[in-house]
Design an enzyme around this catalytic site. Structure first.
Site, PDB file in Angstrom:
ATOM      1  N   HIS A  50      -2.081   5.433  -9.461  1.00 29.33           N
ATOM      2  CA  HIS A  50      -3.545   5.195  -9.746  1.00 29.33           C
ATOM      3  C   HIS A  50      -3.651   4.611 -11.035  1.00 29.33           C
ATOM      4  O   HIS A  50      -2.721   4.467 -12.030  1.00 29.33           O
ATOM      5  CB  HIS A  50      -4.141   6.698  -9.703  1.00 29.33           C
ATOM      6  CG  HIS A  50      -4.166   6.922  -8.200  1.00 29.33           C
ATOM      7  ND1 HIS A  50      -5.109   8.370  -8.010  1.00 29.33           N
ATOM      8  CD2 HIS A  50      -3.742   6.565  -7.286  1.00 29.33           C
ATOM      9  CE1 HIS A  50      -5.066   8.508  -6.475  1.00 29.33           C
ATOM     10  NE2 HIS A  50      -4.118   7.349  -6.030  1.00 29.33           N
ATOM     11  N   GLU A  52      -5.031   5.862 -13.899  1.00 30.02           N
ATOM     12  CA  GLU A  52      -4.595   6.818 -14.889  1.00 30.02           C
ATOM     13  C   GLU A  52      -3.304   6.854 -14.885  1.00 30.02           C
ATOM     14  O   GLU A  52      -2.589   6.914 -16.106  1.00 30.02           O
ATOM     15  CB  GLU A  52      -5.371   8.189 -14.708  1.00 30.02           C
ATOM     16  CG  GLU A  52      -6.856   8.003 -14.707  1.00 30.02           C
ATOM     17  CD  GLU A  52      -7.333   7.801 -13.430  1.00 30.02           C
ATOM     18  OE1 GLU A  52      -8.779   7.922 -13.106  1.00 30.02           O
ATOM     19  OE2 GLU A  52      -6.687   7.364 -12.415  1.00 30.02           O
ATOM     20  N   CYS A  80      -4.644  12.763 -10.628  1.00 24.19           N
ATOM     21  CA  CYS A  80      -4.580  12.261 -11.891  1.00 24.19           C
ATOM     22  C   CYS A  80      -5.176  13.310 -12.890  1.00 24.19           C
ATOM     23  O   CYS A  80      -4.802  13.549 -14.100  1.00 24.19           O
ATOM     24  CB  CYS A  80      -5.460  11.064 -12.231  1.00 24.19           C
ATOM     25  SG  CYS A  80      -4.903   9.771 -11.254  1.00 24.19           S
TER      26      CYS A  80
END
Length: 144
Positions: A50, A52, A80
């Site tokens: 992802h 992040e 995350c």
């Protein structure tokens, strides 16, 4: 617009141009960019890449994250958010939480300050993506 949120938006746009999901993130310390990342689940076939997570991976080993701020174009998912809590990142600046906003209460319950900018640009980017690729979005948020 804040230069760090702009950098996160630039990452999101780059990810979309690569055929991926338009979510970008940057890690900042003392007003300096530490790292940047974007959702690369599609590009790298990596389930946890992802935006992040990519920014944190690109930061490499850090002695501490307690003096950092994470900027992200979309409210973090629980994976995350859990990493943010685990690393004790004290603040997250979010471009938008309208299209996905589940983790705000979780983050705040663990002492993370969450600032939501509610930027139309971030909302439009996600709404366009969701309209164009609903199956890919649903795969990303595990709703298939």
């Amino acid at each position: 617009m804040d230069e760090f949120m702009q950098a996160a938006i630039d990452e999101a746009r780059q990810g979309r141009q690569e055929g991926g999901i338009p979510i970008g993130s940057v890690l900042v310390r003392n007003g300096q960019l530490v790292s940047r990342g974007r959702n690369k689940r599609v590009q790298e076939g990596n389930a946890i890449k992802h935006g992040e997570m990519d920014a944190l991976m690109n930061a490499g080993r850090q002695r501490t994250y307690r003096d950092t701020v994470l900027y992200t174009t979309l409210m973090p998912c629980f994976m995350c958010a859990g990493t943010i809590v685990q690393f004790k990142i004290p603040k997250v600046v979010v471009g938008e939480s309208r299209t996905f906003g589940e983790s705000k209460a979780f983050l705040e319950s663990h002492g993370v300050e969450v600032e939501i900018l509610d930027l139309d640009e971030c909302v439009r980017m996600m709404e366009s993506f969701i309209e164009e690729e609903p199956e890919l979005w649903n795969e990303d948020i595990m709703e298939l």
